[in-house]
Structures are given as C-alpha cells and as structure tokens.
Design an enzyme around this catalytic site. Structure first.
Site: not given
Length: 455
Positions: A206, A236, A317, A319, A334
C-alpha cells in the site's frame, strides 16, 4: 645456601608454568566442548521447536480433529483437539492438548462466510485458536446499521463467532526501520531481498503503486529506487529495486533505532503466542505477541487477507517495517489501530508468501546472494547489536559482529577459548624464561670457574 634458594625458586617457577599449561589446556577444552554451567539458556531454541512441533502435529492429525496450535506460557506447544483420542496422541508426542468444540474446518468455514458477506470497511476478523472462536472486530468508523448487519451474519454462522468493537481506526500505516519517501508518502524499508542478479527492498504494497520513486531523505536528492512490482489490496507487499542494483555491504541488517541493528539470518512463519519484534521509523523498536494468523482486514482502500495479527503497537510512518524474532524475518507491517501510547492491534504481511509471489529470496547474514540461511538468534533490545546505519536503504556499513564487542572483551569472556589460551601463552613464556635464566646462570658459573682455574 644462596644456590639452594635459587634452585627452589627455579623449581617452583617451573612447576607453576607446567600447572598453568595444564589448567589453560583444560579451560580451552571445556570452552570448545560446552558452554559454562550457568550460561543462560537460549529461549529461541525452545520457542522455535515448540512452534515446529505444534505445526507438525496439526498437519499429521488433520483439520477435522484439530483447531490450531500455539506456544504456551511455559514455552511448550499447545494443540487444540476435538476428541479425547486425538488428545492422547498429542500428549504422547510431548505436547499439551486442549479439548475444544469446533475444528479448524469449522473455523475456516465461518471465516469464508464472513468474506462472502457484504464488505464493511473498518472491520477485521481472525481465527482465535485459544478461545476456539472467530473474533470479529469493528472500529470506530463502522456505523450502527453496518455493525448490526454483520452481527446478523455472525449469528447465522453460529455461537463461536465473537463480535467486538474497538477504539481507533483500522488503517494502513502509510508514512517505518529506516524511512523511504515518495510523492505517495513515507514508508519503511522492510527486508533486503535478491533475485540473484539485482537487490530489492521488500516493503508494504500500500506504500505506493508500481513506478513510485523512493528517496532516502527529506531533500529528495538521494534516490533509493523504484517500485517495480507489488500486490495491494488482496495482499500487501511490494518490491523496490535499488537504483544502483545492489543493497550494500550490510544488507542483512535491519535498523532498530539508537544506532543499532539486528542481523537477519533466515525467514520463517510465526506461531500464535510467539514473541516478536517490529521496527519502524516513527515508533522505533517494539515487541509483543502473535495473537492470530490468517487474519482479514477491510481497509478503506480494500480488503487484505492472510495477515499475521499481533498486539505490537504501530503508528503512521511504520508501514512496511520489518517484523522478526530471534533473527528470523517474519513479515512487513501492513496496518492496524491504536498507537504506542494506548496500544492496539497491528497486522503484518507474511514474508514467505510475498517472496514466493515476487520470485525473490532473503539476503541473510553471511550468505548474501546465496539464498536463505539457517535460523539463528538475534540480539535482544537494549543490548549492543550490529552496525549503526547498516539498514539504511542503499547505505554500506561494516558490521563488526552480532554484539559489537571488542576483541579484548571476547578474549576475556569465559565462555570463549580466549582465557584458556592466555593462560597457556603465559605459562609457556614463564617456562621459557626459567630455562633461559638457568642457562645464563650456568654460563656465568662456568666462566667464573674457568677464569679462576686459568688464573
């Protein structure tokens, strides 16, 4: 009288040197053969073997007779079983059996029914092995009517679907270890992987679509690479190809904050109850437990399935940041709800599935470009770890060792052969010195006697 004293001193020195040789040799032998009796046990060995034992039992006994496995508080494998006969098989194998009503097949069927229902953004569900239920959560964005409709679906499935409202919002944690930035936002560098020719960063899908260009600082003057493939929603994960084609000398290290890093030595799958660590550029290094597997989350951007559910906190932040345990790579961040002040649930994309889909393998300690390595322990938080900036995208840094200790510290560690070798070396020096002193004394005595005779 004086000569007698000298002989006694020399004899004592020789005996001490010989004794030192014997003691030093014994120390070396014991250090090589085994660790000291009071050396701390390696907890990762027990946890990993417990997970493997539980998984093996579930696979052998089948999904109709079992309902998952987890690592118990005592570190032993626990297997949920549906009958006493299966429980006996589990106990004979050395694991703990917990008798439950619903099999894994029933739990999976319930999850399939939920997926088939109309999608409700802000909801998530996972198989809770310990309670033998399917746990459905709804965040603060889910309306009362949507929640009532989903509750009706759950009641139609059966009483083993539990509904629970949570605070916060299930979101992708866009904006992680070292930060990488693009026009899409800020994300984490996850793990370094390779296809045998070029090196890549494996991060969250993502974070940005194919073609996104990533930079290693806020000025945008150091290009890290470009997203070349990925999958989101559904999965993801994504692959960022390094601009220079290579990840650098310390590609097997992930940053954990405070100038420290952790060597990654392999890739694996987690078990429910396992202690895991997550690193992100916003909230740093955090730890928690795996609470469920095969989780489904309905993000605003779409539904992602097959995720790892944990109680590790995360914030925007983080991710794409790496999740690992004992040096073994497990997944990339995720999304989730909550923050690191009040806690929450965080979901991770499993790494083995992502690497298989992308056709890459992990770059691991001591085996760069050589495939996956065997699992090994990693430094615990708060201890000295590997190179400071080694996990920075594109950065090359030397890694002095898993704990960064000096040579002198390693030599004086009684768990190593160093102390014994020092004793042996000192004893040899003492033995040679006593023989040299005796030879010199004999030469002087001979010269004196010869001079007196000649005179």
């Amino acid at each position: 009288m004086r000569h007698a004293r000298r002989r006694i001193v020399r004899r004592a020195a020789r005996l001490a040197a010989v004794g030192g040789l014997l003691i030093g040799g014994t120390m070396v032998t014991r250090a090589v053969a085994s660790e000291p009796a009071d050396a701390p046990a390696a907890p990762h060995t027990l946890a990993r073997s417990a997970s493997g034992a539980g998984a093996g039992l579930v696979e052998r006994l089948g999904s109709e007779r079992t309902a998952g496995h987890w690592v118990g508080d005592d570190g032993r494998p626990v297997v949920a079983v549906t009958d006493e006969e299966t429980a006996g098989s589990v106990r004979r194998a050395g694991a703990t059996a917990k008798l439950v009503r619903h099999s894994m097949s029933e739990l999976r069927s319930a999850a399939s029914a939920l997926r088939a229902a109309p999608r409700v953004t802000g909801t998530a569900w996972a198989l809770d092995y310990r309670s033998n239920e399917v746990l459905v959560r709804g965040d603060s964005t889910v309306s009362g009517s949507d929640w009532s409709r989903l509750t009706g679906v759950a009641e139609g499935i059966g009483g083993f679907v539990r509904m629970e409202r949570v605070q916060g919002t299930f979101t992708t944690r866009l904006n992680g270890a070292q930060p990488i930035l693009s026009t899409a936002g800020r994300c984490s560098a996850g793990f370094n992987v390779t296809d045998g020719t070029d090196d890549f960063i494996l991060t969250a899908g993502h974070c940005g679509p194919t073609g996104s260009v990533w930079f290693g600082d806020g000025k945008g003057d150091r290009e890290v690479g470009k997203t070349v493939s990925g999958s989101f929603p559904g999965d993801d994960f994504s692959l960022v190809e390094y601009a220079g084609g290579k990840a650098g000398d310390s590609a097997d290290v992930v940053a954990v904050g405070d100038g420290k890093g952790v060597r990654i030595t392999g890739v694996g799958e987690p078990a429910v109850g396992q202690l895991v660590f997550r690193s992100g550029s916003t909230s740093g290094l955090r730890d928690g437990r795996v609470t469920a597997l095969d989780a489904t989350v309905n993000y605003p951007e779409g539904t992602v399935t097959g995720l790892i559910e944990t109680d590790v906190c995360a914030e925007p932040g983080d991710s794409g940041g790496p999740m690992f345990s004992e040096g073994v790579a497990l997944g990339v961040t995720s999304g989730g709800d909550g923050d690191c002040d009040k806690g929450g649930t965080t979901f991770f994309q499993p790494l083995p599935e992502a690497m298989e889909a992308l056709g890459v393998r992990l770059i691991v300690a001591g085996q760069k470009d050589a495939g996956q390595g065997a699992a090994a322990s990693s430094p615990a938080p708060g201890t000295d770890a590997a190179a400071p900036g080694a996990a920075a995208p594109g950065a090359a840094a030397s890694v002095p060792g898993a704990d960064g200790r000096t040579l002198l510290a390693r030599l004086t560690d009684r768990r190593n052969v160093g102390p014994g070798l020092l004793v042996v070396a000192g004893s040899l020096v003492a033995l040679v010195a006593t023989r040299w002193i005796r030879a010199e004394h004999d030469r002087k005595a001979y010269r004196q006697q010869y001079s007196a005779t000649w005179g």
